[in-house]
Design a protein around this motif. Structure first.
Motif, short mmCIF file in Angstrom:
data_model
loop_
_atom_site.label_atom_id
_atom_site.label_comp_id
_atom_site.label_asym_id
_atom_site.label_seq_id
_atom_site.Cartn_x
_atom_site.Cartn_y
_atom_site.Cartn_z
N PRO A 18 -7.54 5.40 -7.02
CA PRO A 18 -8.81 6.07 -6.71
C PRO A 18 -9.35 5.74 -5.32
CG PRO A 18 -8.84 5.19 -8.94
CD PRO A 18 -7.60 4.67 -8.30
N ALA A 19 -9.25 4.48 -4.90
CA ALA A 19 -9.81 4.12 -3.59
C ALA A 19 -9.09 4.85 -2.46
CB ALA A 19 -9.72 2.60 -3.38
N TRP A 20 -7.77 5.01 -2.58
CA TRP A 20 -7.01 5.75 -1.58
C TRP A 20 -7.36 7.23 -1.61
CZ3 TRP A 20 -4.17 5.51 2.65
CH2 TRP A 20 -3.62 4.27 3.02
N GLY A 28 4.91 4.56 2.18
CA GLY A 28 5.03 3.12 2.01
C GLY A 28 4.97 2.75 0.56
N PRO A 29 5.06 1.47 0.24
CA PRO A 29 5.03 1.02 -1.15
C PRO A 29 3.62 1.04 -1.71
CG PRO A 29 5.16 -0.82 0.28
CD PRO A 29 5.20 0.39 1.17
N ASN A 30 3.53 1.05 -3.01
CA ASN A 30 2.21 1.06 -3.67
C ASN A 30 1.73 -0.37 -3.85
OD1 ASN A 30 -0.05 1.43 -5.22
ND2 ASN A 30 0.87 2.98 -6.52
N GLN A 31 0.74 -0.75 -3.11
CA GLN A 31 0.23 -2.12 -3.20
C GLN A 31 -0.89 -2.27 -4.22
OE1 GLN A 31 -0.52 -2.11 1.18
NE2 GLN A 31 0.46 -4.10 1.10
N TRP A 32 -1.30 -1.18 -4.80
CA TRP A 32 -2.52 -1.24 -5.63
C TRP A 32 -2.31 -0.88 -7.09
CZ3 TRP A 32 -1.90 1.19 -0.98
CH2 TRP A 32 -2.41 0.48 0.12
N THR A 33 -1.38 -0.01 -7.39
CA THR A 33 -1.13 0.39 -8.77
C THR A 33 0.37 0.53 -8.98
OG1 THR A 33 -0.98 2.81 -8.58
CG2 THR A 33 -3.19 1.84 -8.55
N THR A 34 0.78 0.76 -10.23
CA THR A 34 2.19 1.03 -10.49
C THR A 34 2.44 2.52 -10.70
OG1 THR A 34 1.80 0.60 -12.85
CG2 THR A 34 2.61 -1.23 -11.52
N ASP A 35 1.45 3.31 -10.43
CA ASP A 35 1.58 4.75 -10.56
C ASP A 35 2.52 5.27 -9.47
OD1 ASP A 35 1.15 7.58 -10.49
OD2 ASP A 35 -0.81 7.29 -11.44
N PRO A 36 3.58 6.01 -9.84
CA PRO A 36 4.53 6.50 -8.84
C PRO A 36 4.01 7.69 -8.03
CG PRO A 36 5.15 7.33 -10.99
CD PRO A 36 3.99 6.37 -11.22
N ASP A 37 2.83 8.18 -8.38
CA ASP A 37 2.33 9.39 -7.73
C ASP A 37 1.10 9.19 -6.85
OD1 ASP A 37 4.29 11.02 -9.03
OD2 ASP A 37 3.07 10.94 -10.85
N ALA A 51 0.80 -1.19 0.00
CA ALA A 51 0.00 0.00 0.00
C ALA A 51 0.83 1.23 0.00
CB ALA A 51 -0.81 0.01 1.24
N ALA A 52 0.44 2.14 -0.77
CA ALA A 52 1.27 3.30 -0.99
C ALA A 52 1.55 4.12 0.22
CB ALA A 52 0.59 4.16 -1.99
N THR A 53 2.05 5.28 0.06
CA THR A 53 2.58 6.02 1.15
C THR A 53 1.97 7.35 1.30
OG1 THR A 53 4.55 5.13 0.46
CG2 THR A 53 4.72 6.94 1.91
N LEU A 54 1.45 7.62 2.42
CA LEU A 54 0.90 8.93 2.61
C LEU A 54 1.97 9.72 3.29
CD1 LEU A 54 -2.06 7.21 3.96
CD2 LEU A 54 -2.26 8.83 2.17
N MET A 55 2.58 10.63 2.59
CA MET A 55 3.68 11.33 3.22
C MET A 55 3.30 12.73 3.54
SD MET A 55 7.43 10.75 1.94
CE MET A 55 8.56 9.97 3.00
N VAL A 56 3.90 13.31 4.49
CA VAL A 56 3.56 14.67 4.83
C VAL A 56 4.76 15.55 4.79
CG1 VAL A 56 4.01 14.18 7.16
CG2 VAL A 56 2.58 16.08 6.58
N SER A 57 4.57 16.80 4.60
CA SER A 57 5.70 17.70 4.50
C SER A 57 6.47 17.77 5.81
CB SER A 57 5.21 19.11 4.15
OG SER A 57 4.30 19.56 5.10
N ALA A 58 5.79 17.50 6.91
CA ALA A 58 6.49 17.53 8.18
C ALA A 58 6.89 16.14 8.57
CB ALA A 58 5.58 18.11 9.26
N CYS A 59 8.18 15.85 8.61
CA CYS A 59 8.65 14.53 8.99
C CYS A 59 8.94 14.54 10.47
CB CYS A 59 9.90 14.16 8.21
SG CYS A 59 9.57 13.87 6.47
N GLY A 60 8.80 13.36 11.08
CA GLY A 60 9.11 13.25 12.48
C GLY A 60 8.17 14.06 13.32
N GLY A 61 8.64 15.11 13.97
CA GLY A 61 7.82 15.85 14.91
C GLY A 61 6.88 16.83 14.28
N GLY A 62 7.02 17.09 12.98
CA GLY A 62 6.08 17.98 12.34
C GLY A 62 6.57 19.41 12.31
#
Length: 479
Positions: free
Chosen positions: A58-60, A45-54, A19-30
């Protein structure tokens, strides 16, 4: 075992693609400097659903949109990590720069992530009437008696968004074209079928480089051959106290290794597991599999190039538009005709929490920690998580939730039951996590004897790491 990391671009359904990765601009403590009062978190995290790098698909995107509508003060950003996500996240954890939510299956120590025990004892605010968040989960997989729910320190450190189960997916038309009446039911029939499929112009089984295909095959075979040792090694319960577990617990396995009861060089079933794995690779795997580092795998089944492939429940949606009739099956049984060490046990894989599970780095604090907890609670509420499960092929981790359509067959029969003994492929020291440790033997460059000696040392290192992480003081753990 966990999910594949190379996926196709459609529905992500399949089990592998992490499953892909929800990343935020604030790492660690924010970032306390949010000018608009918003809190931004990142899930990585890794993309478990598509090969789209971005995007995770749709479900996510729908999931995130619904969460942000429910919590307008929180922004969720997603970061899709490549196949080497484990190295990336492990390095970030060690450096204290990891984002707020990270995929569970990475090498780490217990003190690098937030223990979630106290949160799980409190209500999930997105479920009316709930008194304890932990009570919402299917207790067989995530609860006090679930072997894999807690780490060596005895803490809950991740939240499972779904469950995963691996299966063998096959092209029924390819099997018929090769003159087969149906899917092979024994290991010997599988080897014979692979020869017939090659003659018919197919790669019998789609295999690529990396640890996953190797680990799954070792697990499938060892689940049958090693079952005889379950009663002997089963010494500790899921809470790490003396007792028993449905699957021999990590602490019990570590004890067996450090007392010499589980020694790769003396337990004949270990060598036999590797021998049968090599026979499967030699007779069935995609030619030159070790050089295929991208693509391949499930994509070869979809394209009609391969007749069979490993895949998880996540992949089912990808087959909706397949141009052939497909079906699933468990790994064929190793019988006495296949091995003198056969016990007659059928293969098992068992549904587990290795699908899409996320944890929070210990550097996440304050508003970012609160926001990360809220996201975990939202996706594990029926209203929040069910639409995502339906769209991503997930098996629910919640009690009484509904599996996505078409996944019921993977959750029935012995194949779905818990493993009697932990998979041998899980006994990997942190330094070798996700590395293809069986390559030398499978490619013929390392002897079976040397491979078993190497595994013995790896297992001792793994067990020693478990003792350190768990702080165990039992007599056997001090030697």
């Amino acid at each position: 075992m966990t999910p594949l990391t190379s996926r196709r671009t459609a529905v992500r359904a399949g089990a592998l693609v992490v499953a892909a990765t929800l990343m935020v601009s604030a790492c660690g403590g924010g970032d306390d400097g949010e000018s608009d009062g918003q809190v931004t978190i990142t899930i990585a995290g890794p993309n478990q659903w598509t090969t789209d790098p971005d995007t995770f698909g749709p479900a996510w995107e729908d999931l995130v949109a619904r969460f942000e509508e429910e919590e307008p003060g929180i922004n969720v950003e997603t970061n899709v990590l490549p196949a080497d996500f484990g190295d990336t996240l492990s390095t970030q954890l060690a450096a204290g720069t990891a984002p707020e939510l990270i995929f569970r299956s990475v090498s780490h120590t217990a003190d690098q992530v937030v223990p979630l025990d106290d949160y799980l004892q409190e209500p999930n605010p997105y479920v009316e009437g709930n008194e304890r968040w932990i009570d919402l989960f299917n207790q067989d997989y995530f609860g006090p008696d679930a072997v894999s729910a807690r780490n060596a320190a005895g803490n809950y450190e991740f939240i499972p968004f779904n469950l995963v189960i691996l299966g063998l997916f096959y092209n029924a038309e390819a099997l018929a074209e090769a003159g087969l009446d149906g899917p092979p039911e024994t290991f010997g029939e599988l080897i014979s079928a692979c020869s017939d499929l090659r003659d018919a112009g197919y790669d019998p089984f789609a295999i690529t480089a990396g640890f996953l295909n190797q680990g799954w095959t070792v697990q499938n075979i060892s689940s049958m051959l090693m079952a005889k040792y379950a009663d002997e090694w089963n010494q500790y319960g899921p809470d790490n106290e003396p007792g028993r577990s449905a699957t021999v617990s990590i602490k019990s396995m570590a004890r067996a290794v450090l007392t010499g009861e589980l020694d790769a060089t003396t337990i004949p079933e270990v060598g036999e597991t590797l021998r049968l794995t090599k026979e499967f690779y030699d007779e069935c795997a995609t030619p030159n599999w070790s050089g295929i580092t991208t693509g391949g795998g499930f994509e070869d089944l979809l394209s009609g190039k391969a007749a069979m492939a490993y895949a998880s429940n996540f992949y089912a949606p990808l087959l909706e538009d397949a141009g052939f009739e497909w079906a699933t099956m468990p790994f064929p049984q190793v019988t006495e005709d296949d091995s003198a060490l056969s016990t007659g046990e059928p293969a098992r894989h068992g549904a587990n929490t290795e699908g899409t599970s996320y944890m929070i780095p210990s550097t996440t604090t304050g508003e970012e920690l609160d926001a990360a907890i809220k996201f975990l609670q939202f996706i594990t509420s029926p209203e929040g998580g069910q639409p995502w499960l339906d769209g991503s092929g997930g098996i629910p981790s919640l009690e009484g939730a509904t599996p996505a359509p078409g996944l019921e067959p993977l959750m029935t029969g012995v194949w779905a039951e818990p493993l009697p003994v932990q998979s041998l492929s899980a006994l990997v020291p942190k330094a070798k996590f996700w590395t293809p440790i069986y390559d030398g033997y499978l490619l013929g460059s390392t002897s079976l004897e040397d491979t078993l000696a190497g595994l013995r040392e790896d297992w001792i290192q793994w067990a020693t790491e478990q003792v350190e992480d768990g702080g165990w003081t039992d007599d056997w753990a001090q030697s």
